[in-house]
Design a protein around this motif. Structure first.
Motif, PDB file in Angstrom:
ATOM      1  N   LEU A   1      -5.898   3.651   5.385  1.00  0.00           N
ATOM      2  CA  LEU A   1      -5.609   4.921   4.738  1.00  0.00           C
ATOM      3  C   LEU A   1      -4.272   5.475   5.180  1.00  0.00           C
ATOM      4  O   LEU A   1      -3.850   6.526   4.722  1.00  0.00           O
ATOM      5  CB  LEU A   1      -6.704   5.945   5.079  1.00  0.00           C
ATOM      6  N   THR A   2      -3.611   4.809   6.128  1.00  0.00           N
ATOM      7  CA  THR A   2      -2.317   5.290   6.595  1.00  0.00           C
ATOM      8  C   THR A   2      -1.327   4.145   6.513  1.00  0.00           C
ATOM      9  O   THR A   2      -1.691   2.984   6.578  1.00  0.00           O
ATOM     10  CB  THR A   2      -2.382   5.774   8.049  1.00  0.00           C
ATOM     11  N   GLY A   3      -0.074   4.492   6.392  1.00  0.00           N
ATOM     12  CA  GLY A   3       0.957   3.469   6.334  1.00  0.00           C
ATOM     13  C   GLY A   3       1.114   2.909   4.931  1.00  0.00           C
ATOM     14  O   GLY A   3       0.413   3.309   4.008  1.00  0.00           O
ATOM     15  N   PRO A   4       2.044   1.975   4.760  1.00  0.00           N
ATOM     16  CA  PRO A   4       2.312   1.430   3.419  1.00  0.00           C
ATOM     17  C   PRO A   4       1.096   0.838   2.696  1.00  0.00           C
ATOM     18  O   PRO A   4       0.976   1.011   1.489  1.00  0.00           O
ATOM     19  CB  PRO A   4       3.361   0.347   3.693  1.00  0.00           C
TER      20      PRO A   4
ATOM     21  N   VAL B   1      -4.713  -2.753  10.730  1.00  0.00           N
ATOM     22  CA  VAL B   1      -4.696  -3.527  11.974  1.00  0.00           C
ATOM     23  C   VAL B   1      -6.089  -4.116  12.183  1.00  0.00           C
ATOM     24  O   VAL B   1      -7.083  -3.393  12.218  1.00  0.00           O
ATOM     25  CB  VAL B   1      -4.328  -2.613  13.166  1.00  0.00           C
TER      26      VAL B   1
ATOM     27  N   VAL C   1      -6.436   3.677  -0.170  1.00  0.00           N
ATOM     28  CA  VAL C   1      -6.855   4.973  -0.691  1.00  0.00           C
ATOM     29  C   VAL C   1      -7.373   4.820  -2.120  1.00  0.00           C
ATOM     30  O   VAL C   1      -8.393   5.408  -2.491  1.00  0.00           O
ATOM     31  CB  VAL C   1      -5.687   5.973  -0.639  1.00  0.00           C
ATOM     32  N   ALA C   2      -6.697   3.982  -2.922  1.00  0.00           N
ATOM     33  CA  ALA C   2      -7.140   3.783  -4.306  1.00  0.00           C
ATOM     34  C   ALA C   2      -8.545   3.203  -4.345  1.00  0.00           C
ATOM     35  O   ALA C   2      -9.393   3.631  -5.135  1.00  0.00           O
ATOM     36  CB  ALA C   2      -6.167   2.869  -5.037  1.00  0.00           C
TER      37      ALA C   2
ATOM     38  N   ALA D   1      -1.617   1.968   2.453  1.00  0.00           N
ATOM     39  CA  ALA D   1      -2.503   3.055   2.053  1.00  0.00           C
ATOM     40  C   ALA D   1      -2.667   3.128   0.544  1.00  0.00           C
ATOM     41  O   ALA D   1      -3.708   3.526   0.046  1.00  0.00           O
ATOM     42  CB  ALA D   1      -1.977   4.382   2.585  1.00  0.00           C
ATOM     43  N   LEU D   2      -1.638   2.722  -0.206  1.00  0.00           N
ATOM     44  CA  LEU D   2      -1.794   2.910  -1.641  1.00  0.00           C
ATOM     45  C   LEU D   2      -2.873   2.012  -2.210  1.00  0.00           C
ATOM     46  O   LEU D   2      -3.471   2.321  -3.237  1.00  0.00           O
ATOM     47  CB  LEU D   2      -0.452   2.754  -2.363  1.00  0.00           C
TER      48      LEU D   2
ATOM     49  N   ILE E   1     -11.031   5.810  -3.536  1.00  0.00           N
ATOM     50  CA  ILE E   1     -11.221   6.747  -4.649  1.00  0.00           C
ATOM     51  C   ILE E   1     -12.197   6.166  -5.661  1.00  0.00           C
ATOM     52  O   ILE E   1     -13.037   6.870  -6.227  1.00  0.00           O
ATOM     53  CB  ILE E   1      -9.866   7.077  -5.303  1.00  0.00           C
TER      54      ILE E   1
ATOM     55  N   ASP F   1     -10.534   4.735   8.874  1.00  0.00           N
ATOM     56  CA  ASP F   1      -9.190   4.222   8.649  1.00  0.00           C
ATOM     57  C   ASP F   1      -8.879   3.121   9.659  1.00  0.00           C
ATOM     58  O   ASP F   1      -9.150   3.277  10.839  1.00  0.00           O
ATOM     59  CB  ASP F   1      -8.183   5.369   8.789  1.00  0.00           C
TER      60      ASP F   1
END
Lengths: 348, 386, 290
Positions: B42-45, B85, B51-52, B47-48, B55, B81
Motif C-alpha cells: 500500500l506504500t511506495g511505487p 518487501v 491499493v487497486a 501501491a498503485l 479497492i 501493508d
C-alpha cells in the motif's frame, strides 16, 4: 555506592563484566528467550526471529563500521551471497546444513577480499560508495551465473535438519537463530577485547597513527572485512531459510541502509548498541502501525488512499527526533539511565 | 536489595504489558461478523497495484454488506501493508492469521511475495483466494486451501505472442524483459511460442529492475531491425521505451502485458502508444461490462478510491465475489472445511468482470479466458480486437 | 558511427541529469561537510511541485520554471532550519542518519500528497524531436546539457572569486573557526541547502520532461552518489563531469555489451578510477593530523 574500582590483573581488565548480578540477569534473559517461543503467538515470534537474525547481521557490520571505522553501504551484498551459498550447497547439491552454514560464511568472506583489496586506500564516503558499487556488481554476478544460482528464478530453501534435530517448527528455528546470535555476540565481544580488536579501534580512531605504532593497516583492514563478511553471510543464510526462498529480490538495497541505521541509532562502536539498535529498528514499524491503528479510522477518512504512508513518515520522524535528542544513540541513553539508577538519589 | 526487587518487578511488569498483546487471543467468526484478511503493497511505487486490488475487495464486500451480509453476518476487511518487501508480507500474513484471526484470505501482494507465504498459508490451512499475481508455483502442485483466480503469466504471453505472430507472419522479433522472476515468466512464455512457431528473434535484451533510461536498449532494437516488439516492462519502463522508439523514429508492432495495462500509461506514452496490443483476462473499461462495473463501484467507494481503480480492482472484485459466494453456500455456521469444499465446487460463477470462474476437485486454478486488446490514444482506452 | 553518436548523445542527456543532482550533492558537502542522503527525494519533490504548478496554475514554461525554483529554495531553507540546524555540532554519523530519516519522510509524502501513478510534465516545450540524419534528440535533452554546462561555469566562478564561495569553503573546513572569524555558519548552511535544492530540482524537472514523474524517481539519487564520488566529493565541477561520464559509460556499455551490463559498467568504472585516484578525479586529498 562504589568508592573505587581497582583491577589487579590483566584478566580482570578485559573481563566482560566484573559483577555477578550482570551475569545472573543475562542468564535470566537467555532463559526467557529460550522459553519465549512457546509462549508467544506466531506473529510476535516472527518479530523475535527477525530481531535475532538482524542482530547477527548488525553485529557483523559492527565489526567493520563500528570497530574499524570502514563504512560499508553494500553489506547486503554479503548477506545475499551468504544466502545463495547456503541455498546452492544445501538445496542444489544436497549437503548437510552445517556445511551450508560454513559455506555461507566462507563464500562472502572470499568475496570480501575482492571488495576489500581495492578499498584499502579509500576513506569515508569513497569507501562507502565502493562497497555500494560492489553490492550491485555482486547482484549482477548472481543473476548472470544462471547455471549455479538459477538466475532470477531463485532457489527454494527448506528448514534445516542438523544432527537429527529438525528445525522445521517456528519455535525450533527461533532457537537455532538464538544459538547463532549468542555465539556471534560472544565472538564479537571477544574480538573487541583481544589484540585484534584493539588494532581495529586504533585504525578507526586515527589510522595514520596506528600505522606509525606498527599496526599493519592492510592486513587488519582485510581481516575486518573477512570477519564482518563471514558473520553477515551466516545472517544471510538464516534470513534465506526464514523466507524459505532465496532470490535477489528478497535482499533489496534498503537492507544496507537499515543496517547502518541500526548501528547509528544504537550507538556506533559498541556491540550492545548493535543489539539495542536492532530491537528498536525492527520493532519501530510495528510501533508506528499500532499508533496508526489507534487513529486509522479518522486517517482513512481524511486521506483515503495515501493514509498508509503516514506510517512511513512517522518512522522517519522518530529516527530524526531520536537522533536530535540522543545523538549518541541507544547506548548513550542506556548509559544515562544506568548512571541515574546507580547514583540515585545523588546526581553524580 | 530493594533495588533488585524494584528492577525485577519493573521488568516483569514491562514484559507482561508488552507480551499481553502478543498472548491475547481474539474471537474469530462471531455472530455478527466474518473477517476477511489481505496483505498488499500500500506504500511506495507498487501501491498503485496493491491499493487497486484492495479497492476491488472493498467493492465486493460493500456490495455484499449492503445486501445484508453473508447470511446475516457483516464482513469486516483487515488489510495489512507490506511495502512490497517479502519479509513484511510473511509477517503481515502471520499477523492477519494469528492476531486478527481472520476467517479467509484474499490477495496476496506480488508474485515473489505470494510464493514466499505459501508455506505459512499451507501450514495454517486457511481458505485463500489469490487474485493479484497468478504464477504457476501457486497451483502447481495444487494446495488444498489455496485457490487462484486469473491466468498464468506464461499463458498470457503465449496468447499475445501467438496472436501477434499470426497477424504478422515472417517478421523479425524483439523482446526485452526485466531481470527478475516476473521477467522470467514472460521470457518462458515467449520462448514457448518461438519454438512452436519458429519465430525469428533478432533482439533479446534484459534490464535490471529500476532502470529508467532505455536509450541504448531501444537503439539496439533499432539496429537489429526488429519489426514486432514485446515490451516486457511494467509501467514506467514501457513508457520510457515507447518514447525512445518515437525519438528513434521507428514504429514496430508493440505488445505489452497486463501488469502495465493501466490507462495512465496511454496518457504518458502519447500518440506513439496508439495501436499497441495488450492481453488480459478482465474486461476493458471501455467495453459494456467495464462500464457497468464502474457504475456499480461509484456509490460504494470514495472519490479518491474511485480514481485509483484499474484492472487489478476487477480481478480483486472477482476473487472476493467467489470467496463470498462459497462462504454463503456454507449456510449458518461456515467453517474452513466447508468453505474449502464449497470453493472446490465453484462452477461458472459470474462476476461481470471476467469469464465465469470454476474450480474443481484437485483444481486450484480458474484458468480464465484471455482477450486481446488494442490501445486507442484518442479515447485513452483499450478496445477489444475482433 | 551513427550508432556511436546516438549512444553518446543519449548518454550525455541522462548524464547531465545525474551530473546536476551530483552537483547539488557536492555543494552541500563542500559547504557543510555533510552527506545528504535525501538528495534524490528532494529532486523528486521539486519535480512534483513543478507538475502541480503546471496543472493548476499555468502550463507556461517560465511560470513553471520560476515556481519550481522558488519552491526549491523554500524546501532547502525549511529543511536546513527545521531538520539540520538542531544537529549543528553533533557527530557526523548522527547527522547523516538524520538525512536518511528525512529521505524516508520525503519519499512517503509523495504517495501521501499526490498519488502512486506516473504522470507527465507538460509545459509545452522540450518534447519536440530534432533529427540529425538518423540521430534523434529531444529539445529537452539538449536543454539539460546546456543547463549543466552553464551551471558548471557559473559555480566555478562563484567558488573561485565570490566572497561567499570562499566563506562556504571556510565553513566546510571548520565551522567553529569560521564562526570565530565572523562568518555566519548558519547563513552559509541555509544558502548551501537552498542552492543544492535548486540544482537538484532543475534536474528533477528535466527528468520529468524527458521521462515521467513517478514515485520511483528518487532512485536517481542512487545514481548521483557514484557520480559525486567519481568526480570527487568536494569538487562541484568534478561531480557534474562525473555525472556525464557515468551517463556515457552506461550507454556505451548498454549499447555494445548488452543491457544487463548497463548499471554494472558505471560502478566498475568508479572502482577502477578510485583505485588510481582515491579521492575522485578532481577531489582534493584529505589531510589528516596525527
Amino acid at each position: 555506592m562504589r568508592s573505587g574500582d581497582f583491577k589487579e590483573t590483566y584478566g580482570e581488565l578485559v573481563a566482560l563484566t566484573d559483577s555477578k548480578p550482570v551475569w545472573l540477569w543475562s542468564l535470566m534473559l537467555v532463559a526467557a528467550l529460550i522459553v519465549a517461543p512457546y509462549l508467544l503467538n506466531s506473529y510476535a515470534l516472527s518479530f523475535l526471529t527477525i530481531i535475532l537474525i538482524t542482530a547477527v547481521g548488525a553485529l557483523g557490520l559492527n565489526i567493520l563500521t563500528g570497530y574499524t571505522g570502514l563504512i560499508s553501504l553494500g553489506h547486503v551484498g554479503f548477506l545475499v551471497t551468504g544466502a545463495y551459498a547456503y541455498a546452492v550447497v544445501v538445496s542444489k547439491y544436497g549437503m548437510p546444513p552445517m556445511v551450508g552454514f560454513l559455506a555461507a560464511g566462507i563464500v562472502p568472506a572470499l568475496a570480501s577480499l575482492v571488495v576489500g583489496a581495492p578499498s584499502l586506500r579509500l576513506k569515508g564516503l569513497y569507501l562507502a560508495i565502493t562497497t555500494l558499487a560492489f553490492s550491485f556488481i555482486i547482484n549482477t554476478v548472481i543473476l548472470e551465473a544462471r547455471t549455479i544460482t538459477n538466475g532470477a528464478r531463485g532457489i527454494s530453501v527448506q528448514r534445516p535438519e542438523i544432527f537429527g534435530v529438525s528445525f522445521d517448527s517456528d519455535a525450533a528455528f527461533t532457537h537455532l537463530c538464538l544459538g547463532f546470535a549468542i555465539v556471534t555476540l560472544f565472538s564479537t565481544l571477544n574480538i573487541r577485547r583481544s589484540r585484534v580488536g584493539r588494532a581495529f579501534v586504533a585504525i578507526r580512531d586515527n589510522d595514520t597513527a596506528a600505522h606509525v605504532m606498527g599496526i599493519n593497516l592492510h592486513a587488519y583492514k582485510l581481516f575486518a572485512f573477512v570477519t564482518s563478511a563471514f558473520i553477515t553471510g551466516i545472517a544471510g543464510a538464516l534470513y534465506g531459510i526464514y523466507l524459505s526462498f532465496v532470490s535477489v529480490e528478497g535482499f533489496p538495497f534498503l537492507l544496507s541502509i537499515e543496517a547502518l541505521a541500526i548501528l547509528i541509532v544504537g550507538g556506533l562502536g559498541s556491540a550492545l548498541g548493535a543489539v539495542l539498535g536492532t530491537i528498536l529498528i525492527v520493532l519501530l514499524p510495528e510501533a508506528t502501525r499500532m499508533l496508526f491503528s489507534l487513529f486509522s479510522a479518522q486517517m482513512d477518512a481524511l486521506f483515503s488512499t495515501g493514509a498508509q504512508e503516514l506510517k512511513s513518515m512517522l518512522y522517519g520522524l522518530v529516527i530524526i527526533l531520536f537522533l536530535r535528542f540522543q545523538p549518541r544513540g541507544l547506548v548513550g541513553a542506556w548509559h544515562d539511565i544506568r548512571r541515574l539508577w546507580v547514583n540515585w538519589p545523588l546526581r553524580y | 536489595m530493594i533495588k533488585y526487587f524494584a528492577t525485577a518487578s519493573l521488568l516483569l511488569a514491562g514484559a507482561y504489558l508488552a507480551g499481553g498483546h502478543a498472548l491475547a487471543a481474539d474471537p474469530g467468526i462471531t455472530d455478527t461478523e466474518i473477517v476477511l484478511g489481505d496483505v498488499e503493497p500500500l506504500t511506495g511505487p507498487p501501491a498503485l497495484l496493491g491499493v487497486a486490488a484492495s479497492i476491488g475487495h472493498k467493492i465486493a464486500i460493500a456490495e455484499t454488506n449492503s445486501a445484508g451480509g453473508i447470511n446475516g453476518r457483516k464482513i469486516k476487511y483487515v488489510l495489512e501493508d507490506d511495502g512490497y518487501v517479502t519479509a513484511r508480507t510473511i509477517q503481515g500474513v502471520r499477523k492477519v492469521i494469528d492476531v486478527d484471526k481472520v476467517f479467509a484470505m484474499l490477495g496476496i501482494s506480488g508474485s515473489g511475495q505470494s510464493i514466499a507465504v505459501m508455506p505459512v498459508l499451507e501450514k495454517a490451512g486457511i481458505p485463500t483466494v489469490i487474485d493479484v499475481a497468478p504464477v504457476k508455483f501457486l497451483w502447481e502442485p495444487p494446495r488444498k486451501n489455496v485457490f487462484v483466480v486469473g491466468q498464468s503469466y506464461e499463458e498470457g504471453i503465449i496468447h499475445l505472442v501467438t496472436y501477434l505472430a499470426e497477424k504478422n507472419p515472417g517478421r523479425k522479433w524483439g523482446l526485452i524483459t526485466q531481470d527478475d522472476d516476473y521477467g522470467i515468466t514472460v521470457r518462458d512464455g515467449f520462448d514457448t511460442v518461438v519454438k512452436a512457431k519458429k519465430l525469428n528473434v533478432v533482439y533479446s535484451g534484459n534490464y535490471k529492475k529500476g532502470q529508467q533510461d532505455f536509450s541504448s536498449d531501444m537503439l539496439q532494437l533499432k539496429e537489429s531491425g526488429a519489426e514486432v516488439f514485446l515490451a516486457g516492462g511494467i509501467i514506467g519502463e514501457n513508457i520510457a521505451m515507447m518514447k525512445e522508439l518515437e525519438k528513434l523514429n521507428i514504429k514496430p508492432v508493440v505488445g505489452i502485458f497486463w501488469p502495465g495495462r493501466v490507462e495512465p500509461v496511454l496518457k504518458l506514452m502519447g500518440p506513439p502508444g496508439d495501436g499497441i496490443f495488450a492481453v488480459d483476462y478482465v474486461e476493458p473499461f471501455a467495453g459494456a461490462a467495464g462500464k457497468a462495473f464502474l457504475e456499480k463501484a461509484k456509490p460504494l467507494v470514495s472519490e479518491a478510491e474511485f480514481k485509483g481503480i484499474n484492472r487489478y480492482t476487477m480481478s480483486g472484485y472477482a476473487a472476493a465475489k467467489v470467496l463470498i459466494a462459497a462462504i454463503e453456500r456454507c449456510g449458518k455456521e461456515p467453517s474452513w472445511v466447508c468453505t474449502i469444499a464449497e470453493l472446490e465446487k465453484t462452477r461458472s460463477v459470474e462476476t461481470g468482470v471476467m469469464a465465469p470462474i470454476s474450480f474443481g476437485p484437485g483444481v486450484r486454478f480458474s484458468n480464465q479466458k484471455l482477450q486481446i486488446m488494442q490501445a486507442e490514444f484518442s479515447t485513452l482506452s483499450f478496445k477489444p480486437v475482433n | 558511427m551513427q550508432y556511436l553518436i546516438q549512444l553518446l548523445v543519449s548518454g550525455l542527456a541522462i548524464g547531465a541529469i545525474y551530473g546536476l543532482i551530483a552537483m547539488g550533492f557536492a555543494v552541500i558537502y563542500k559547504s557543510t561537510g555533510l552527506v545528504n542522503f535525501a538528495q534524490g527525494e528532494m529532486t523528486m519533490i521539486v519535480a512534483y511541485v513543478a507538475w502541480t504548478i503546471s496543472t493548476t496554475v499555468s502550463g507556461n514554461v517560465f511560470v513553471v520554471a520560476i515556481g519550481a525554483i522558488l519552491a526549491a529554495i523554500v524546501l532547502g531553507f525549511v529543511i536546513e532550519r527545521v531538520v539540520m540546524r538542531p544537529m549543528l555540532g553533533e557527530p557526523v554519523f548522527a547527522t547523516v542518519m538524520v538525512t536518511i530519516g528525512l529521505a524516508v519522510i520525503l519519499r512517503s509524502s509523495i504517495n501521501f500528497i499526490w498519488d502512486a501513478y506516473p504522470h507527465g510534465l507538460d509545459i509545452g516545450v522540450g518534447r519536440t524531436i530534432i533529427r540529425f540524419g538518423s540521430i534523434g534528440v529531444r529539445t529537452g535533452q539538449i536543454a539539460v546539457i546546456a543547463t549543466l554546462l552553464l551551471l558548471l561555469a557559473a559555480i566555478w566562478a562563484f567558488f573561485r572569486y565570490g566572497k561567499f564561495g570562499i566563506a562556504m569553503r571556510a565553513v566546510a573546513a571548520d565551522d567553529r573557526t569560521a564562526l570565530l572569524m565572523g562568518i555566519s555558519a548558519t547563513r552559509v548552511h541555509a544558502i548551501a541547502w537552498a542552492a543544492s535544492s535548486v540544482i537538484a530540482g532543475i534536474a528533477g524537472v528535466f527528468f520529468a520532461l524527458s521521462y515521467d514523474l513517478s514515485p520511483a524517481m528518487f532512485q536517481l539519487g542512487l545514481k548521483a552518489f557514484p557520480a559525486t564520488i567519481l568526480g570527487g566529493l568536494d569538487a562541484v565541477l568534478g561531480s557534474g563531469i562525473g555525472g556525464l561520464l557515468i551517463g556515457i559509460t552506461e550507454n556505451l556499455a548498454g549499447g555494445y555489451l548488452g543491457s544487463g551490463m548497463k548499471e554494472v559498467a558505471g560502478f566498475a568504472m568508479i572502482i577502477v578510477v578510485l583505485m588510481i585516484r582515491p579521492f575522485g578525479i578532481f577531489g582534493e586529498r584529505d589531510i589528516e593530523r596525527v
